[in-house]
Design a protein around this motif. Structure first.
Motif, short mmCIF file in Angstrom:
data_model
loop_
_atom_site.label_atom_id
_atom_site.label_comp_id
_atom_site.label_asym_id
_atom_site.label_seq_id
_atom_site.Cartn_x
_atom_site.Cartn_y
_atom_site.Cartn_z
N LYS A 1 0.81 -1.22 0.00
CA LYS A 1 0.00 0.00 0.00
C LYS A 1 0.84 1.27 0.00
N LEU A 2 2.15 1.11 0.24
CA LEU A 2 3.07 2.25 0.23
C LEU A 2 4.38 1.82 -0.41
N ALA A 3 4.91 2.68 -1.26
CA ALA A 3 6.21 2.42 -1.90
C ALA A 3 7.16 3.55 -1.55
N ALA A 4 8.32 3.19 -0.99
CA ALA A 4 9.32 4.18 -0.59
C ALA A 4 10.56 4.05 -1.47
N PHE A 5 11.07 5.18 -1.93
CA PHE A 5 12.18 5.18 -2.88
C PHE A 5 13.34 6.05 -2.41
N ARG B 1 -3.23 3.55 -8.75
CA ARG B 1 -3.63 2.36 -8.00
C ARG B 1 -3.80 2.65 -6.51
N ASP B 2 -3.75 3.93 -6.15
CA ASP B 2 -3.89 4.36 -4.75
C ASP B 2 -2.77 3.84 -3.86
N ILE B 3 -1.60 3.67 -4.42
CA ILE B 3 -0.42 3.30 -3.63
C ILE B 3 0.28 4.59 -3.21
N THR B 4 0.49 4.74 -1.92
CA THR B 4 1.12 5.94 -1.38
C THR B 4 2.59 5.98 -1.78
N LEU B 5 3.05 7.15 -2.23
CA LEU B 5 4.44 7.32 -2.62
C LEU B 5 5.20 8.06 -1.53
N THR B 6 6.42 7.61 -1.28
CA THR B 6 7.31 8.27 -0.33
C THR B 6 8.72 8.30 -0.91
N PHE B 7 9.30 9.47 -0.99
CA PHE B 7 10.69 9.59 -1.41
C PHE B 7 11.54 9.72 -0.16
N ALA B 8 12.44 8.78 0.04
CA ALA B 8 13.29 8.73 1.24
C ALA B 8 14.72 8.98 0.81
N THR B 9 15.26 10.13 1.14
CA THR B 9 16.51 10.57 0.57
C THR B 9 17.38 11.32 1.56
N GLU C 1 3.15 -3.74 5.01
CA GLU C 1 2.37 -3.26 3.87
C GLU C 1 3.16 -2.27 3.01
N CYS C 2 4.43 -2.12 3.33
CA CYS C 2 5.29 -1.18 2.59
C CYS C 2 6.32 -1.94 1.75
N MET C 3 6.73 -1.32 0.65
CA MET C 3 7.84 -1.82 -0.14
C MET C 3 8.86 -0.68 -0.26
N ALA C 4 10.13 -1.02 -0.46
CA ALA C 4 11.15 0.03 -0.53
C ALA C 4 12.29 -0.40 -1.44
N PHE C 5 12.95 0.61 -2.03
CA PHE C 5 14.07 0.39 -2.95
C PHE C 5 15.25 1.24 -2.47
N GLY C 6 16.48 0.66 -2.53
CA GLY C 6 17.64 1.43 -2.12
C GLY C 6 18.94 0.84 -2.61
N ASP C 7 20.04 1.61 -2.43
CA ASP C 7 21.33 1.18 -2.97
C ASP C 7 22.50 1.39 -2.02
N ALA C 8 22.29 2.06 -0.88
CA ALA C 8 23.43 2.40 -0.01
C ALA C 8 23.14 2.01 1.43
N MET C 9 24.15 2.15 2.27
CA MET C 9 24.01 1.73 3.66
C MET C 9 23.01 2.57 4.43
N ASN C 10 22.71 3.76 3.97
CA ASN C 10 21.67 4.55 4.63
C ASN C 10 20.27 4.04 4.31
N ASP C 11 20.17 3.05 3.44
CA ASP C 11 18.88 2.41 3.12
C ASP C 11 18.70 1.10 3.88
N ARG C 12 19.72 0.65 4.57
CA ARG C 12 19.70 -0.68 5.17
C ARG C 12 18.50 -0.90 6.10
#
Length: 272
Positions: free
Chosen positions: A3-7, A34-42, A206-217
């Motif tokens: 229900k939520l995607a964090a990037f 699709r009513d999926i909440t977007l979150t940019f985590a940076t 209920e969340c999904m997330a994508f990341g590439d660095a240790m601050n995303d761990r």
């Protein structure tokens, strides 16, 4: 379905030239449909991120400064965390054995002691710019986080110095191979996303997330579906070996994965 995607942004949603690809933008809009909440985590500043969100006309929550701030859809601060003044004072005034440049962040922007034009490349499309200032003159109670940028081996040695000096009074994290951050205790993207999801009445499962660095761990390990970029830091892949690895940011792999997830959810995913 999540229900939520964090990037994460750099190295994840953004291509190597620090732009959002057209396929990525289209896919983000499909998620909202699709009513999926977007979150940019940076790690980037809200002063840089808010104009981008407005330009794309996307409703999205913002986790900025690597979890130091959480912002509502309308830009209101929902959660904040700052370095304790004693830690900020020590980091700003101690003599560290390093060649790395120091950078200070607070709600008013990004501050550094000398011009480093090459650092602005990552911000060329937004126009976000550092402000030159004697960092020792910044009041310790006005410091949100401090970053050191430079050669990775030099930063690795610096992290040992900082750990010995600060102990458990701060959280140290590599947000990129060439960037070491000094953050408030307990501050990370995962903790910030936990606050946001609770506010929205969602569980982290209920969340999904994508990341590439240790601050995303922390963020990737806490959500129900964590995805690691193919171009991710080796340390992150080693820390989260159980999570699936998708493609490279230069190929807009997040868009590629999400398109498959939306259109063929019952079929196995194969990176591009």
């Amino acid at each position: 379905m999540a229900k939520l995607a964090a990037f994460d942004m750099d190295g994840t949603l953004l291509m190597p030239d620090h732009r959002l690809g057209n396929e990525t933008i289209a896919t983000l809009k499909r998620l909202r449909e699709r009513d999926i909440t977007l979150t940019f985590a940076t790690g980037r500043h809200v002063l840089e991120m808010r104009p981008l969100i407005d330009q794309l006309a996307l409703d999205a929550f913002l986790i900025t400064g690597n979890g130091t701030r959480v912002h509502s859809l309308h830009g209101d601060v929902m959660h904040r965390s700052d370095l304790s003044p004693d830690v900020a004072d020590e980091v700003l005034h101690a003599r560290w054995e390093t060649h790395a440049s120091m950078h200070v962040f607070n709600d008013n922007g990004w501050f550094t002691g000398k011009a480093i034009p090459e650092m602005l490349q990552a911000h060329m499309y937004s126009g976000f710019h550092y402000q030159l200032r004697d960092l020792r003159q910044i009041p310790a109670h006005e410091v949100t986080k401090i970053c050191f940028c430079g050669d990775h081996d030099d930063l690795a040695r610096l992290s040992i110095q900082l750990q010995e000096a600060l102990g458990d009074r701060a959280h140290l994290c590599f947000s990129a191979v060439d960037c070491l951050e000094v953050l408030p205790v307990g501050c990370n993207k995962g903790a910030a996303l936990t606050v946001l999801s609770a506010h929205l009445g969602l569980t982290m499962q209920e969340c999904m997330a994508f990341g590439d660095a240790m601050n995303d761990r922390e963020m990737l390990s806490l959500v129900g579906r964590g995805l690691v970029m193919g171009n991710a830091m080796g340390q992150l892949k080693a820390a989260l070996p159980h999570l699936p690895v998708i493609g490279h940011c230069q190929n807009q792999a997040v868009s590629h994965y999400l398109t498959h997830w939306l259109d063929k959810p019952n079929l196995p995913y194969s990176p591009e």
